[in-house]
Design a protein around this motif. Structure first.
Motif, PDB file in Angstrom:
ATOM      1  N   SER A   1       0.865  -1.178   0.000  1.00  0.00           N
ATOM      2  CA  SER A   1       0.000   0.000   0.000  1.00  0.00           C
ATOM      3  C   SER A   1       0.896   1.221   0.000  1.00  0.00           C
ATOM      4  O   SER A   1       2.035   1.150   0.479  1.00  0.00           O
ATOM      5  CB  SER A   1      -0.882   0.016   1.246  1.00  0.00           C
ATOM      6  N   THR A   2       0.402   2.313  -0.536  1.00  0.00           N
ATOM      7  CA  THR A   2       1.196   3.545  -0.483  1.00  0.00           C
ATOM      8  C   THR A   2       0.325   4.695   0.011  1.00  0.00           C
ATOM      9  O   THR A   2      -0.890   4.672  -0.158  1.00  0.00           O
ATOM     10  CB  THR A   2       1.753   3.950  -1.873  1.00  0.00           C
TER      11      THR A   2
ATOM     12  N   SER B   1      -0.409   8.204  -9.969  1.00  0.00           N
ATOM     13  CA  SER B   1      -0.919   9.341 -10.749  1.00  0.00           C
ATOM     14  C   SER B   1       0.215  10.326 -10.956  1.00  0.00           C
ATOM     15  O   SER B   1       1.381  10.011 -10.707  1.00  0.00           O
ATOM     16  CB  SER B   1      -2.080  10.001 -10.011  1.00  0.00           C
TER      17      SER B   1
ATOM     18  N   THR C   1      -0.774  -0.301  -4.570  1.00  0.00           N
ATOM     19  CA  THR C   1      -1.929   0.550  -4.849  1.00  0.00           C
ATOM     20  C   THR C   1      -1.588   1.983  -4.468  1.00  0.00           C
ATOM     21  O   THR C   1      -0.914   2.234  -3.476  1.00  0.00           O
ATOM     22  CB  THR C   1      -3.186   0.114  -4.057  1.00  0.00           C
ATOM     23  N   GLY C   2      -2.055   2.902  -5.303  1.00  0.00           N
ATOM     24  CA  GLY C   2      -1.821   4.322  -5.060  1.00  0.00           C
ATOM     25  C   GLY C   2      -0.469   4.763  -5.597  1.00  0.00           C
ATOM     26  O   GLY C   2       0.377   3.941  -5.977  1.00  0.00           O
ATOM     27  N   GLY C   3      -0.319   6.071  -5.642  1.00  0.00           N
ATOM     28  CA  GLY C   3       0.986   6.640  -5.990  1.00  0.00           C
ATOM     29  C   GLY C   3       1.397   6.510  -7.441  1.00  0.00           C
ATOM     30  O   GLY C   3       2.584   6.646  -7.767  1.00  0.00           O
TER      31      GLY C   3
ATOM     32  N   ILE D   1      -7.147   7.637   6.428  1.00  0.00           N
ATOM     33  CA  ILE D   1      -8.239   6.689   6.147  1.00  0.00           C
ATOM     34  C   ILE D   1      -7.709   5.260   6.313  1.00  0.00           C
ATOM     35  O   ILE D   1      -6.499   5.049   6.374  1.00  0.00           O
ATOM     36  CB  ILE D   1      -8.792   6.864   4.706  1.00  0.00           C
ATOM     37  N   ARG D   2      -8.632   4.315   6.365  1.00  0.00           N
ATOM     38  CA  ARG D   2      -8.218   2.916   6.569  1.00  0.00           C
ATOM     39  C   ARG D   2      -7.682   2.299   5.287  1.00  0.00           C
ATOM     40  O   ARG D   2      -8.163   2.587   4.197  1.00  0.00           O
ATOM     41  CB  ARG D   2      -9.407   2.067   7.024  1.00  0.00           C
ATOM     42  N   ASN D   3      -6.753   1.419   5.474  1.00  0.00           N
ATOM     43  CA  ASN D   3      -6.207   0.646   4.357  1.00  0.00           C
ATOM     44  C   ASN D   3      -7.183  -0.483   4.005  1.00  0.00           C
ATOM     45  O   ASN D   3      -7.204  -1.512   4.659  1.00  0.00           O
ATOM     46  CB  ASN D   3      -4.854   0.058   4.792  1.00  0.00           C
ATOM     47  N   SER D   4      -7.984  -0.277   2.994  1.00  0.00           N
ATOM     48  CA  SER D   4      -8.868  -1.388   2.582  1.00  0.00           C
ATOM     49  C   SER D   4      -8.243  -2.187   1.438  1.00  0.00           C
ATOM     50  O   SER D   4      -8.429  -3.398   1.329  1.00  0.00           O
ATOM     51  CB  SER D   4     -10.252  -0.859   2.183  1.00  0.00           C
ATOM     52  N   ASN D   5      -7.481  -1.522   0.591  1.00  0.00           N
ATOM     53  CA  ASN D   5      -6.962  -2.196  -0.614  1.00  0.00           C
ATOM     54  C   ASN D   5      -6.135  -3.448  -0.313  1.00  0.00           C
ATOM     55  O   ASN D   5      -6.266  -4.463  -0.988  1.00  0.00           O
ATOM     56  CB  ASN D   5      -6.079  -1.235  -1.413  1.00  0.00           C
TER      57      ASN D   5
ATOM     58  N   GLY E   1      -5.083   4.037  -6.507  1.00  0.00           N
ATOM     59  CA  GLY E   1      -5.390   3.828  -5.096  1.00  0.00           C
ATOM     60  C   GLY E   1      -6.855   3.748  -4.727  1.00  0.00           C
ATOM     61  O   GLY E   1      -7.216   3.135  -3.715  1.00  0.00           O
ATOM     62  N   ASN E   2      -7.723   4.376  -5.520  1.00  0.00           N
ATOM     63  CA  ASN E   2      -9.143   4.313  -5.154  1.00  0.00           C
ATOM     64  C   ASN E   2      -9.601   2.861  -5.109  1.00  0.00           C
ATOM     65  O   ASN E   2      -9.312   2.090  -6.028  1.00  0.00           O
ATOM     66  CB  ASN E   2      -9.983   5.092  -6.162  1.00  0.00           C
ATOM     67  N   PRO E   3     -10.303   2.488  -4.032  1.00  0.00           N
ATOM     68  CA  PRO E   3     -10.641   1.067  -3.848  1.00  0.00           C
ATOM     69  C   PRO E   3     -11.319   0.409  -5.045  1.00  0.00           C
ATOM     70  O   PRO E   3     -11.031  -0.752  -5.348  1.00  0.00           O
ATOM     71  CB  PRO E   3     -11.552   1.094  -2.621  1.00  0.00           C
TER      72      PRO E   3
ATOM     73  N   GLU F   1      -1.624   8.959   3.965  1.00  0.00           N
ATOM     74  CA  GLU F   1      -2.960   9.035   4.577  1.00  0.00           C
ATOM     75  C   GLU F   1      -3.501   7.673   4.979  1.00  0.00           C
ATOM     76  O   GLU F   1      -4.591   7.576   5.524  1.00  0.00           O
ATOM     77  CB  GLU F   1      -3.936   9.714   3.597  1.00  0.00           C
ATOM     78  N   ILE F   2      -2.724   6.611   4.733  1.00  0.00           N
ATOM     79  CA  ILE F   2      -3.265   5.268   4.957  1.00  0.00           C
ATOM     80  C   ILE F   2      -2.907   4.763   6.352  1.00  0.00           C
ATOM     81  O   ILE F   2      -1.749   4.773   6.756  1.00  0.00           O
ATOM     82  CB  ILE F   2      -2.700   4.273   3.909  1.00  0.00           C
TER      83      ILE F   2
HETATM   84  P1  AMP Z   1      -3.514   7.798  -5.087  1.00  0.00           P
HETATM   85  O1  AMP Z   1      -3.618   6.979  -6.328  1.00  0.00           O
HETATM   86  O2  AMP Z   1      -2.341   7.491  -4.247  1.00  0.00           O
HETATM   87  O3  AMP Z   1      -3.622   9.259  -5.410  1.00  0.00           O
HETATM   88  O4  AMP Z   1      -4.789   7.430  -4.240  1.00  0.00           O
HETATM   89  C1  AMP Z   1      -6.094   7.659  -4.762  1.00  0.00           C
HETATM   90  C2  AMP Z   1      -7.145   7.577  -3.691  1.00  0.00           C
HETATM   91  O5  AMP Z   1      -7.188   6.250  -3.193  1.00  0.00           O
HETATM   92  C3  AMP Z   1      -6.874   8.459  -2.503  1.00  0.00           C
HETATM   93  O6  AMP Z   1      -8.081   9.063  -2.101  1.00  0.00           O
HETATM   94  C4  AMP Z   1      -6.361   7.496  -1.457  1.00  0.00           C
HETATM   95  O7  AMP Z   1      -6.625   7.953  -0.176  1.00  0.00           O
HETATM   96  C5  AMP Z   1      -7.094   6.239  -1.784  1.00  0.00           C
HETATM   97  N1  AMP Z   1      -6.323   5.085  -1.353  1.00  0.00           N
HETATM   98  C6  AMP Z   1      -5.021   4.868  -1.668  1.00  0.00           C
HETATM   99  N2  AMP Z   1      -4.578   3.739  -1.104  1.00  0.00           N
HETATM  100  C7  AMP Z   1      -5.620   3.204  -0.420  1.00  0.00           C
HETATM  101  C8  AMP Z   1      -5.791   2.033   0.368  1.00  0.00           C
HETATM  102  N3  AMP Z   1      -4.776   1.173   0.561  1.00  0.00           N
HETATM  103  N4  AMP Z   1      -7.011   1.793   0.912  1.00  0.00           N
HETATM  104  C9  AMP Z   1      -8.018   2.660   0.701  1.00  0.00           C
HETATM  105  N5  AMP Z   1      -7.919   3.773  -0.024  1.00  0.00           N
HETATM  106  C10 AMP Z   1      -6.739   4.061  -0.596  1.00  0.00           C
END
Ligand code: AMP
Ligand code: MG
Length: 415
Positions: A191-192, A260, A256-258, A208-212, A306-308, A195-196
């Motif tokens: 996860s990245t 963009s 997941t995330g990071g 926010i919670r890590n759901s991914n 990152g969006n779930p 905010e996680i």
């Molecule tokens: P990012 O692609 O890093 O810009 O993340 C896009 C969105 O997905 C942001 O609103 C993040 O807070 C959310 N997000 C990123 N990682 C996770 C995760 N592991 N669980 C839930 N939401 C996430």
């Protein structure tokens, strides 16, 4: 590929690029009872006929069908019952003589001379032990022939098939107590994001919670991988590099995330600095547009948005088939079937959209409706979905009553 230099390929092109980089893992040998759900890595041949001998499909009487030619309801034909044959036993080869019958149980070998079996419920037994037949029997009636399920030498399972309950039974039927299957690909999950926060941990304001990490763990297991959660990479290059370095020993790395183009999206730079070659960055799809894919040797990398919901949709469309292919499966595509849509959908042409849908049948037709708000953060509409409505690149609108294509996301792969 330079960061920000989006090639924006179509979903189909991306999948082609990805699958081309996938190498199939090696195999291992397991006892058949440990192989349920695995992908078989060898062709399985029957070494003997199954069933091994002609046998009765019914409890009844084995006899010569020609002796029943004149039997009718009014004028039954009488047979002398000379012996009994239970399943698992045989009689000598004295055989069945004309106008005699042998009482036979389901699964018992059909004795020499007899060519058919009359079910017990169609007969009447007399006090003298003879049996009355009221109808003409055809040859071979109620007889199961040697090899009618599997013939000696026949290939009964092909490499790449999934071992379900029937297949495990089939292995037993051909006397295999072990089977070679593909080993499970090892999948690292990262996860990245600053905010996680993990489940159960105290969240700082803005977290926010890590759901991914949790949905991905399930998806990986569901499609035959061994998931290992590495941890959260904070939005800082060194920290991100440390976490990704710990993932390198795996067959597949999923983050997941990071990915963009934000100021703190370091994933692509980091994986490139570790030697992975990026082959896809940016797709003409929604959700999931910034998905990134790369490879180094036999290791492949998916940077999922990152969006779930984006995470889940891109997993389903790209990681799942790659994971299945890596695990040796020959079927890697979900069924896609036509359905009548009950809602309207409008979209921008030029990209493919995956709309969360719920399908059912009404009056013999498959109908589908959307599961509500489609924002890529709305995981509940994914939880209510049993399919994805696929809106192709060139379509800009669907009206109620239109026929659309839906992908059945919980169905076994059939393609
Ligand atoms: P990012 O692609 O890093 O810009 O993340 C896009 C969105 O997905 C942001 O609103 C993040 O807070 C959310 N997000 C990123 N990682 C996770 C995760 N592991 N669980 C839930 N939401 C996430
Ligand atoms: Mg982020």
């Amino acid at each position: 590929m330079k960061k920000g230099e989006n090639s924006f390929v179509t979903a189909a092109t991306a999948l082609e690029i990805i699958l081309e980089k996938v190498t199939i893992v090696d195999s291992e040998t397991l006892g058949i009872d440990d192989a349920f759900g695995r992908i078989v890595a060898e062709d399985i041949c029957a070494v003997a006929n199954v069933p091994p001998f002609d046998n009765s499909a019914m409890d009844g009487f084995a006899l010569r069908s020609e002796d029943t030619t004149n039997a009718t309801k009014k004028q039954p034909v009488r047979f002398r019952v000379v012996s009994e044959l239970r399943a698992g036993s045989v009689i000598g080869d004295q055989g069945v003589a004309p106008m005699t019958a042998i009482r036979i149980m389901t699964g018992a070998p059909v004795p020499v001379g007899a060519d058919s079996v009359i079910p017990v419920e169609d007969t009447e037994t007399d006090s003298d032990g003879s049996v009355k037949i009221f109808q003409r029997l055809r040859a071979h009636e109620n007889v199961r022939f040697a090899g009618e399920d599997m013939r000696t030498g026949e290939t009964v399972l092909e490499r790449g098939m999934k071992l379900g309950s029937a297949e495990i039974g089939l292995l037993a039927a051909v006397n295999r107590d072990t089977v070679t299957v593909y080993r499970k690909p090892r999948v690292a999950i990262i996860s990245t994001g600053d905010e996680i926060g993990e489940v159960g941990a105290e969240l700082r304001p803005g977290q926010i919670r890590n759901s991914n990490a949790h949905t991905l763990r399930c998806e990986v297991e569901k499609y035959g991988g061994i998931p290992t959660y590495i941890g959260i990479a904070r939005d800082e290059p060194e920290a991100t590099r440390d976490v990704f370095t710990r993932a390198l020993e795996h067959d597949i790395i999923i983050s997941t995330g990071g990915v963009s183009l934000g100021e703190y999206d370091f994933v692509q730079d980091v994986v490139e600095s570790l030697g992975l070659k990026i082959a896809v960055h940016g797709l003409r799809i929604k959700p999931g547009r910034p998905m990134t894919f790369g490879a180094m040797g036999d290791t492949i990398f998916f940077g999922l948005p990152g969006n779930p919901v984006s995470t889940m949709v891109t997993f389903m469309q790209f990681v799942r088939p790659a994971l299945l292919k890596m695990g040796g499966a020959r079927r890697i595509g979900k069924p896609e079937i036509p359905a009548v849509i009950e809602d309207s959908i409008t979209k921008r042409p030029g990209r493919r959209e995956y709309i969360r849908g719920s399908y059912t049948t009404k009056g013999g037709r498959v109908v589908v409706s959307t599961t509500g708000p489609q924002g890529s953060g709305i995981l509940r509409s994914m939880s209510r979905a049993n399919c994805l409505i696929i809106v192709p690149e060139d379509v800009s609108e669907y009206k109620p009553g239109d026929v659309v294509v839906i992908q059945l996301i919980h169905h076994e792969e059939i393609m």
